[in-house]
Design a protein around this motif. Structure first.
Motif, PDB file in Angstrom:
ATOM      1  N   GLY A   1      39.086 -77.595  52.029  1.00 21.04           N
ATOM      2  CA  GLY A   1      40.363 -78.100  52.412  1.00 21.04           C
ATOM      3  C   GLY A   1      40.999 -78.975  51.312  1.00 21.04           C
ATOM      4  N   VAL A   2      40.150 -79.298  50.391  1.00 20.31           N
ATOM      5  CA  VAL A   2      40.529 -80.265  49.149  1.00 20.31           C
ATOM      6  C   VAL A   2      40.896 -79.485  47.962  1.00 20.31           C
ATOM      7  N   ALA A   3      42.002 -79.788  47.313  1.00 13.51           N
ATOM      8  CA  ALA A   3      42.199 -78.879  45.988  1.00 13.51           C
ATOM      9  C   ALA A   3      41.275 -79.070  44.987  1.00 13.51           C
ATOM     10  N   VAL A   4      40.562 -78.295  44.043  1.00 14.01           N
ATOM     11  CA  VAL A   4      39.607 -78.616  43.009  1.00 14.01           C
ATOM     12  C   VAL A   4      40.521 -78.954  41.663  1.00 14.01           C
ATOM     13  N   GLU A   5      40.179 -79.770  41.170  1.00 16.21           N
ATOM     14  CA  GLU A   5      40.642 -80.298  39.799  1.00 16.21           C
ATOM     15  C   GLU A   5      39.672 -79.737  38.815  1.00 16.21           C
ATOM     16  N   CYS A   6      40.300 -79.455  37.567  1.00 19.85           N
ATOM     17  CA  CYS A   6      39.437 -79.111  36.560  1.00 19.85           C
ATOM     18  C   CYS A   6      38.840 -80.485  35.931  1.00 19.85           C
ATOM     19  N   GLY A   7      37.898 -80.287  35.053  1.00 23.64           N
ATOM     20  CA  GLY A   7      37.324 -81.428  34.377  1.00 23.64           C
ATOM     21  C   GLY A   7      37.797 -82.154  33.363  1.00 23.64           C
ATOM     22  N   LYS A   8      37.826 -83.415  33.385  1.00 20.57           N
ATOM     23  CA  LYS A   8      38.397 -84.462  32.389  1.00 20.57           C
ATOM     24  C   LYS A   8      37.227 -84.839  31.362  1.00 20.57           C
ATOM     25  N   PRO A   9      37.469 -84.408  30.331  1.00 19.00           N
ATOM     26  CA  PRO A   9      36.631 -84.799  29.070  1.00 19.00           C
ATOM     27  C   PRO A   9      36.406 -86.375  28.983  1.00 19.00           C
ATOM     28  N   GLY A  10      35.175 -86.794  29.124  1.00 21.64           N
ATOM     29  CA  GLY A  10      34.934 -88.330  28.874  1.00 21.64           C
ATOM     30  C   GLY A  10      35.027 -88.996  30.367  1.00 21.64           C
ATOM     31  N   GLU A  11      35.165 -88.390  31.349  1.00 18.06           N
ATOM     32  CA  GLU A  11      35.242 -88.893  32.725  1.00 18.06           C
ATOM     33  C   GLU A  11      33.938 -88.720  33.443  1.00 18.06           C
ATOM     34  N   ASP A  12      33.697 -89.925  34.004  1.00 18.72           N
ATOM     35  CA  ASP A  12      31.998 -89.887  34.520  1.00 18.72           C
ATOM     36  C   ASP A  12      32.260 -89.438  36.018  1.00 18.72           C
ATOM     37  N   TYR A  13      31.508 -88.412  36.010  1.00 20.64           N
ATOM     38  CA  TYR A  13      31.523 -87.749  37.538  1.00 20.64           C
ATOM     39  C   TYR A  13      29.974 -87.870  38.038  1.00 20.64           C
ATOM     40  N   SER A  14      29.116 -88.721  37.589  1.00 23.34           N
ATOM     41  CA  SER A  14      27.800 -88.943  38.118  1.00 23.34           C
ATOM     42  C   SER A  14      27.610 -89.352  39.521  1.00 23.34           C
ATOM     43  N   ALA A  15      28.920 -90.099  40.128  1.00 20.15           N
ATOM     44  CA  ALA A  15      28.690 -90.546  41.379  1.00 20.15           C
ATOM     45  C   ALA A  15      28.946 -89.535  42.506  1.00 20.15           C
TER      46      ALA A  15
END
Length: 291
Positions: free
Chosen positions: A190-204
């Motif tokens: 139910g949540v809209a999916v975003e594209c990945g932003k280079p340099g952003e930390d998604y490790s969490a």
């Protein structure tokens, strides 16, 4: 000698033993082994070299690329499986990628960024994206679907990073699809999916690979994965058969003739039951050139 000090006699004995062992193991044994190898296994001892018109064109034991100066596949030839040995099939850098099945998240290239040596930042592909990209490329080359589970339509790993809030996801990112790419799924839980932003930390975020609905995989596994050594000169019969139509078309010959050459250059299982039948790519391509 009896009048020499004991410590000196011990040192002289050690020197004599060193010289004898050096001659035996460093001269006599290598010469004997080399002589037997040259006399009994001449071709194998010299690297199983393959010649064409009097020139060495490769080895039956080491794979090679069949590409043009720009690295594009030469369509009239069968293509080898990928290699992770140096720049490809380098006997001095024999190795696998050393990436495991859980390596599914890419490091996206940051536009305008450079590394320590001043080279443009190219990011790094996960094993999953590497397989997806290869499958897509092989599918396009052979005119079949390169789709496979856990891969997006644009040839990267279908992986989400989910950042939960209380009771429901607060944010979902398709981490391997750099913006402004359109995510492979519009929404997740139910949540809209975003594209990945280079340099952003998604490790969490929680890593969620998405299998998708692909059931008929047309590109064989050895077409998208490197061997453990990176030097494998063979491909599977299935991968050779996949390439037969393209090679026949490029050469203007009957595909039945190409398939006959595949069969003639297929080796059986070792000792009758170990491994799978395989096709030596160099020998098959040479057979094609001979007509």
């Amino acid at each position: 000698m009896e009048r020499l000090p004991g410590w000196l006699r011990q040192h002289l004995a050690a020197v004599r033993a060193l010289l004898v062992l050096t001659v035996v193991t460093g001269v006599i044994y290598p010469l004997a082994a080399t002589g037997v190898a040259q006399a009994v296994f001449n071709s194998n001892a010299n690297g199983s070299l393959v010649t064409k018109d009097g020139k060495t064109v490769g080895s039956a034991l080491i794979g090679q690329n069949f590409t043009d100066a720009d690295g594009n596949p030469v369509k009239r030839y069968f293509q080898s499986r990928p290699s992770a040995a140096g720049d490809g099939y380098d006997p001095l850098s024999t190795a696998a990628s050393n990436l495991g099945p859980e390596d599914v998240v890419d490091t996206l290239a940051v536009p305008g960024a450079t590394d320590e040596e001043g080279n443009p930042d190219e990011g790094s592909q996960s094993l999953l994206t590497t397989v997806c990209a290869r499958s897509k490329a092989v599918g396009e080359l052979e005119g079949v679907s390169g789709a496979r589970p856990f891969c997006t339509g644009d040839g990267v790993g279908a992986v989400l990073k989910v950042f939960p809030a209380v009771g429901a996801p607060a944010r979902v990112v398709s981490v391997n699809q750099a913006c402004p790419a359109t995510p492979f799924v519009a929404e997740y839980a139910g949540v809209a999916v975003e594209c990945g932003k280079p340099g952003e930390d998604y490790s969490a975020g929680r890593t969620v690979p998405v299998r998708g609905e692909v059931t008929d995989v047309q590109v064989p596994a050895d077409a998208v994965t490197a061997s453990a050594s990176g030097l494998d000169p063979h491909i599977s019969v299935a991968y050779a058969e996949l390439q037969a139509a393209r090679v026949a078309k490029e050469r203007g010959i009957d595909v039945a003739k190409v398939r006959a050459l595949i069969e003639a250059n297929t080796t059986g299982r070792a000792v009758g039951f170990m491994g799978e039948p395989a096709v030596n790519v160099l020998q098959l391509n040479l057979a094609l050139d001979r007509g």
